[in-house]
Design a protein around this motif. Sequence first.
Motif, mmCIF file in Angstrom:
data_model
loop_
_atom_site.group_PDB
_atom_site.id
_atom_site.type_symbol
_atom_site.label_atom_id
_atom_site.label_comp_id
_atom_site.label_asym_id
_atom_site.label_seq_id
_atom_site.Cartn_x
_atom_site.Cartn_y
_atom_site.Cartn_z
ATOM 1 N N HIS A 1 0.910 -1.405 0.232
ATOM 2 C CA HIS A 1 -0.048 -0.030 0.097
ATOM 3 C C HIS A 1 0.911 1.244 0.032
ATOM 4 C CE1 HIS A 1 -4.030 -1.823 1.316
ATOM 5 N NE2 HIS A 1 -3.317 -2.748 0.734
ATOM 6 N N GLU B 1 1.081 5.393 -0.265
ATOM 7 C CA GLU B 1 0.464 6.907 -0.286
ATOM 8 C C GLU B 1 1.335 7.905 -1.213
ATOM 9 O OE1 GLU B 1 -0.274 9.861 3.153
ATOM 10 O OE2 GLU B 1 -1.632 8.152 3.423
ATOM 11 N N HIS B 2 1.015 8.618 -1.991
ATOM 12 C CA HIS B 2 1.588 9.657 -2.943
ATOM 13 C C HIS B 2 1.400 10.823 -2.036
ATOM 14 C CE1 HIS B 2 2.493 6.691 -6.069
ATOM 15 N NE2 HIS B 2 1.389 6.063 -5.751
ATOM 16 N N THR B 3 2.396 11.773 -2.764
ATOM 17 C CA THR B 3 2.428 13.129 -1.956
ATOM 18 C C THR B 3 1.288 13.893 -2.477
ATOM 19 O OG1 THR B 3 3.507 13.911 -4.036
ATOM 20 C CG2 THR B 3 4.998 13.365 -1.897
ATOM 21 N N ASN B 4 0.524 13.585 -3.460
ATOM 22 C CA ASN B 4 -0.805 14.156 -3.638
ATOM 23 C C ASN B 4 -1.942 13.662 -3.107
ATOM 24 O OD1 ASN B 4 -1.186 11.989 -5.323
ATOM 25 N ND2 ASN B 4 -1.132 12.670 -7.081
ATOM 26 N N GLY B 5 -1.817 12.888 -2.275
ATOM 27 C CA GLY B 5 -2.834 12.172 -1.384
ATOM 28 C C GLY B 5 -3.516 10.977 -1.906
ATOM 29 N N ARG B 6 -2.911 10.746 -3.385
ATOM 30 C CA ARG B 6 -3.518 9.425 -4.095
ATOM 31 C C ARG B 6 -3.013 8.156 -3.173
ATOM 32 N NH1 ARG B 6 -2.033 6.054 -8.324
ATOM 33 N NH2 ARG B 6 -0.189 7.058 -8.534
ATOM 34 N N GLU B 7 -4.009 7.182 -3.179
ATOM 35 C CA GLU B 7 -3.539 5.794 -2.556
ATOM 36 C C GLU B 7 -3.469 4.961 -3.889
ATOM 37 O OE1 GLU B 7 -5.002 5.844 2.055
ATOM 38 O OE2 GLU B 7 -6.494 5.617 0.540
ATOM 39 N N GLU B 8 -2.489 3.976 -3.438
ATOM 40 C CA GLU B 8 -2.534 2.870 -4.665
ATOM 41 C C GLU B 8 -2.174 1.422 -3.929
ATOM 42 O OE1 GLU B 8 0.369 2.217 -8.510
ATOM 43 O OE2 GLU B 8 0.793 4.028 -7.103
#
Length: 453
Positions: free
Chosen positions: A135, A137-144
Amino acid sequence: MSETTTELPVVVIGAGPAGLAAAAHLLDRDITPLVLEAGPHAGAAVREWAHVRLFSRWGELIDPAAEKLLAPTGWTKPAEDTYPTGGDWAERYLQPLADILGERVRFGARVTGVSRTGRDRIVDAERDTQPFTVHVEHTNGREERIFARAVIDASGTWSTPSPAGASGLAALGEKAAADRIAYRVPDLKDPVVRARYAGKRTAVIGSGASAFTTLAYLADLAKTDDGAGTKALWILRRGISGSTFGGGDADQLPARGALGLAAKAAVDAGYADAATGFRTDAIERDADGRLVLVGEDGRRLDPVDEVIVLTGLRPDLTFLDELRLGLDKRLQAPTALAPLIDPNQHSCGTVYPHGVNELSHPEKDVYLVGMKSYGRAPTFLAMTGYEQVRSIAAHLAGDQEAAERVELTLPETGVCGGAGLFDEPAAAEETGGGCCAAPATLTIGAPASSGGC
């Protein structure tokens, strides 16, 4: 593991020295790596100590598989017998390597959890056949969610420094005094940082490479016009003995030996006083707002203006909580590795080179490498991390003979063996593949050099 699973990438956590070397070795074995880095650049943690000079030479800081990738690009290899700063290491080696890896490295991607797909840590059924789920979490808030055939955690220990308290917990009042406490080697070339310590009395807690470096830096500052009156109070949990300052001239890494001698020179010249056998229990403020260190034995030291805590680093294991890791209860290092790196018996030059066998866990195909593999043990060398990832990549490629073959000889420290070699873990200046570091100048009072080569 199914054929579908083996086609998945190997996720590498951290784009520091060990993480990028892991990617290079995986590519060399025709295995697809995917490096996830929380920071915006390669070597994000290394850049935070860009001012500190390593005591390993360039020739010991470049991984062979990484060099193989870099050589055809026109990259200029630094002179092997020179010493880089952390900034040099990041800019001249780590970032070019990440650039070559291209889309295989993702920045601003923080790993928040790793597990087996559809299996928490309790479930046994078909566990080893399931891919990992990572899991992010990207700096723009997007989760992947990313699926992987294996996970190599090279995230280091830089983000979790140990506290001042001798119990391993924060000393009473440590959090309240946070505005006067630092946990890193100060960059005294920075005007703001320099003003913070110039002419002040600073307590330095710790007995390893970072403490030596800081004592030398503060002694240099005291020799300058704007730093007149600068004084260090060196806090050691044990006494000063023949091994306190390291191997000196007997060290096969000359700059590492010189580092301890520089700290000794600072004490001998009166730029630092030593408080031995002192285990910090509390940090209080006096009527003037200065800090008073209180020991477990009730001793109260004279007030200081600042405190620099360099008592070691520790791994962040929270995002690996759903995996079945086999960790030593004391060091938080892999169980088979822990006896080889026990700081009561070993220095970084007496640790036997090791690989996949010592780094394996009950959870198949997950590995902690680089500084993180050492848990709370000190003085990790970059070349050790390179050997670790070479062995792991060979194992994942099915070449067990190469995985078990030792391809590394480490230099001796000159102070090998013996209980009590270290008062406490040293905050080795490297994460994600750490390397012991040396001050930018090894002569007390001499001007600091400005380049890595």
